[in-house]
Structures are given as structure tokens and as C-alpha cells.
Enzyme design. Sequence first.
Site, PDB file in Angstrom:
ATOM      1  N   SER A   1      -5.663  13.120   6.847  1.00 30.38           N
ATOM      2  CA  SER A   1      -4.723  12.402   7.499  1.00 30.38           C
ATOM      3  C   SER A   1      -3.304  12.999   7.641  1.00 30.38           C
ATOM      4  CB  SER A   1      -4.578  10.991   6.894  1.00 30.38           C
ATOM      5  OG  SER A   1      -3.989   9.969   7.697  1.00 30.38           O
TER       6      SER A   1
ATOM      7  N   ASP B   1     -12.619   6.326  14.079  1.00 32.28           N
ATOM      8  CA  ASP B   1     -11.386   6.125  13.303  1.00 32.28           C
ATOM      9  C   ASP B   1     -10.310   5.420  14.298  1.00 32.28           C
ATOM     10  OD1 ASP B   1      -8.899   6.661  12.095  1.00 32.28           O
ATOM     11  OD2 ASP B   1      -9.714   8.836  11.614  1.00 32.28           O
TER      12      ASP B   1
ATOM     13  N   HIS C   1     -11.594   5.870   9.172  1.00 30.53           N
ATOM     14  CA  HIS C   1     -10.629   7.013   8.576  1.00 30.53           C
ATOM     15  C   HIS C   1     -11.117   7.438   7.106  1.00 30.53           C
ATOM     16  CE1 HIS C   1      -6.868   8.785   9.014  1.00 30.53           C
ATOM     17  NE2 HIS C   1      -6.395   8.465   8.099  1.00 30.53           N
TER      18      HIS C   1
END
Length: 631
Positions: free
Chosen positions: A190, A295, A326
Site C-alpha cells: 500500500s 482492490d 487490498h
Amino acid sequence: MRVLRGLCAAVVVAAALVVPVPAASAATGTDPVYDFAGAVRETVWVDIGRDGDGDGKPDRVAADIVRPKEPAAQGTKIPVIMDASPYYSSVGRGNESEFKTYDAQGRPVGFPLYYDNYFVPRGYAVVLVDLAGTNRSTGCVDVGGTSDVQSAKTVIDWLNGRATGYSAKSGGSKVTADWTNGSVGMIGKSYDGTIANGVAATGVDGLKTIVPISGISSWYDYYRSDGASFGYGPDGLAQTVEARNGGQDCSAENSKLAQGATANGDYGPLWAERDYVKQAKNVKASVFLSHGVNDLNVRTINFGQWWDALAANGVQRKIWLAQTGHVDPFDYRRAEWVDTLHQWFDHYLMGIDNGIEKQPMATVERQPDQWADQSSYPAAGVAATTLRPHSGSTAGVGTLSTSASSGTASFTDNVRGTEDAWAGSPAATSANRVLYSTGTLSSPLQVSGTSSITVTATPSTSSARLSAMLVDYGSATIRNYAGAGEGIKTGSSETCWGSNAPGDDACYKVTTADTTNVGYTVISRGWADLANYQSLSQEQPLTPGQPYTMTFRLASTDHVVPQGHQLALIIGGTDTDVITGPSKAPKLTIDLAKTSVQVPLVGTPPASPRTAPAPVGPLAHVEGRAPLDLR
């Protein structure tokens, strides 16, 4: 002493093990031969040459280091695995939200994730960097901008003797990294993976490889989409990650973020500074990328456009695509991920000829826990295919084929539409969307790459939004990517991945696939503000009754629509789960002759219009949801 990779159901190396032999076997890979409990643990504060918090002092970022002590004693210099993050004291890292911990003297003890436990005994140093403005670093976060990128880049410079490090946050003595050979691999999920992308885009010497997991490639595409706004900006994220810093005042920097991220969705200077895709020509490091094709946080256009830019510049690369949202590969395919990551770092940081670069370029999850290798991504044999919508016997419902079209179709944006409301009754007229299907496929179609749609629409008001989706209609079992775990369930038992030391264990809870049965699957999405039909940098007021043509992107993916299913295109107005709507909802009339979707396909779609029967079976679907915070 060789430990079988990836099958570590218990701690694989005794904490006190010291074996004075080289850490690498040239034919196989690095072995866990160094003493983890006795490893050197230290913090160095690196001057990044900025004053982001305006206190009159150069910002210093904290680099927490754990490294085996034996190589330095033997005169051997070692490579570095680095994870630069803003989250070490705010939201934590990994599925179990681990934080950094320190002893009473401020020395680092607990290093989040398994990287240190697994790789330090194998002869690597692990360096965890607090971005400026977070945890023990001074300065301020700027959410993917110069400060964030310099926080990590300058540590790489320090590791290569080009920057200055100190023994303290202020004052202190100079510290050199005489124990490393300067070869660095960056990794992270991320925000962390995003920083790896940004640093690679600087072309910094010494960065040999990056492993971005669900990372952003352009911050515009985290907060906006082709002129449409997702309704939030980077200043909120900055405040979250700065909450537990050293008390520095970052209000001025946060104001710049709020002002630069204009609410109208235009692409401006703030976004240009944070657009790594435009800087991909500088990338010299190899790239091992992973992303969930579902995601809804870091949307998949981010990996697709980054991948294409890397390919255009000849970067050596590899990709994993999962059905998850995610999620880190460590939490959906643990043993295989650790083994592949081990080989990757051994090759690009240790120089071991293990053949990892010759393995299939792409690995894609086709069904939960069922994986397929591909020689390339997009898939070999893919062809850019133009599909056109055709009117049918039911208003707003028609067919999708490669032949030319004609006529018009209309819908009204109710500003509260959702993809599930639009997709749930595919054979019925809807006042709020139009839908076009291939009909039942006689052979599979693989969508592999990044699609785009060109829409010619006439609005009844001076502003309008557009949303578009590609949908696979047909019963399937998929990962429940919109569930709490975004496709995984976390159990109570643990497996261990490396050595333990007091305050820093290698054990993590086992995860399994969280699945759901559905009647349709949204495989690609996109959103746009029609007022940006001429330019993403400057919206234009629309004249009611006048047609406008706009091309915008749909999410990158790799998905097989099976034989017997249908591939459909849905066009609507405001997807309220994602984008903000116009002040007044328009009626939109679509010119079908000038509207088409460009899809990268393997397989042959219908060449002429034909009746599209209603899908058979339940139309249950995972519930859509708004984006999450960027962890």
C-alpha cells in the site's frame, strides 16, 4: 544446514544458532546461518536536506536497522531489504497491525512483519524507515510527494555513502554504513509499496529491485478518476499518520495538500508531483509487483498503468494478481510467496543465479486458491478489441458485438446509483443505466490488461458524471473481496517464518480464503466527469442539449469469462459508492454509433448483434463499499 523453504510450521532457526560459514549457496540460495537474537539493532537518523515542518532545522528520518553481526566481523558487506512507511506508530503493518517497539534506551526491538526474522539469518540487513513527519522522524508527511520519496531515497544514498546519518534525532555523531555493499531492495504494501514505486522512479543508484504490493503509481488515481472526485483528499491521510510523531506542527503542509487537491477532480501540479508513471523512464530496478484485481482501495488502474510504463522502458518485471481486495500475498498464498520472494531477493541482491528471472512472468488466481502461470501480462495473444452497444427489444437493454451500431439510449442520473442496483436485473429496463451483453458465450473470453470506454453523451444539465462497468454474468464462486477481510479469513493458529528473538517473533495467524457464491462479477470499473472531456487539467461547463465525446479508462485486470457466461457493458451516471455527483442530476442520451468499449481480449467475441438472453441463476453479488484508508 539447509531448511526447506516455505514449510516453516515452527520456528525454523534456533535463536542462538551461529554458524561461521557463508550465508549463500551459489546453486540454491541463502541459508539461515546467522544468529538472529544476537543481531545488531540500531537507529540512524538521516538528514534528508529539507525543513518540512519549518522549525529551522533539517529534517532527519529514523532508519531502524537489524543486521547480522557476523558478516562485518568477517569483513563481508551485505545487502539491505528496506520498508519505508508512515504507519509504524499510527495504524501498524500487516494483517495483525504490528507496531515498532523500543527498549528503555530507545533501541529498536520489535520490527513489524517477518522480513527481519526470515532474511537477517540469511545474511541480509533489514531497514525500516519512518517517513518524515511520522513516528520518530522529524519533518512532515506530504503524501507521496518530494518529502515522502526523499525520506527513503536519502537513506539509500546514506547506505551508499552519499548522505549523512547521525546517532541521534538532533545533534549526535556522524554514522557511516560501512557494513553494507549498498545494494537495496525495497518492499511494502500500500503506502509503503507506493514509496518504493516513487523511489524507483528517481533512478537512485543502489536500488536494485522493488516489490510493491498493492501500491499506487499515481496519487491522482487514488483520489480521483478522469475528472471525477472520490470525495476526499490527501490532507486527511497526512493527519492520520502524523498523529503519533514527535509533536512537530504540520498544519502548513497539510493546508497545501488540501488546497492542491481541488474538489473538482482536475489534474493539477500537486498530482503531477506525485505521478510516478510519468517518471517510469528513470526506473533501473527490477520490479516484482502484486495486486488484488478486486482492490477497491488502491484501484487496479494503478498497477496496470505502472506495469505498461515499465514494459515500455524495458524494465525486468514479474507480477502476481489475486482475486482479493487490498491484501498482502503473505496472507493469501503464504508459503509460495515467501519462497518466491526469497528467490527474488537472492537473485537481485545476492547475485545468485537461481533462474527466478526465467520463470513465468505472471501468476494469476483464476478461482479461490487456484493459480495459473502466464508467460506474460497482458496474456499472450491478447488483442485490443472494440465492442459496440446495440439497441434491443427492451429499452435500455441490448447487445454487445464488434459490428457498427446506430441509434440512441437514455437514462437519468439519480446521484444515488450503485453498481449492484445497475447490474442486479440485467434483462429489465432501468431508468438509471443502460446495459449491453454479448449473450451466452460459445467459448471463453479472457480480459487481460486495461480497457477504456469512449462515450458520446448529451446531458440535459451543465454538469454530468459517467460510470462504466464490465460484468461477467454467470454463477461463480469467488473470494469475498468486499467482506471484512477482503477475501481472507484470519484464524487463531500460527505458522512461523524465521527466527525469534525477545520482543520480535516470527509467527503469524493462519489465513484462509473467504469465498462467496455470486450470479455476476464486476471485473472492471471506471468513472469520469464529462466536463473534463477536453482535458483532465481543466473542466469545461457543459451546454445542455449538446453532445460530448469522452474516453476514460476502466480498471486493469486479468479475468476469464467462461463459456456459457456473458460479458456485459453497463453505463450509468453517479456511482455513489465511489464518486461525488453533480449539483443537479442530468438525463443523459447516449449516441450508440459513437460509443464503444476497447477491451484487451484473448478469444473471439460475437461479430454481429444477437439476442442476449437473461442470465440464468441467482444474481447475488458481493456488496460494494467505499474505499478504505490506505494501509
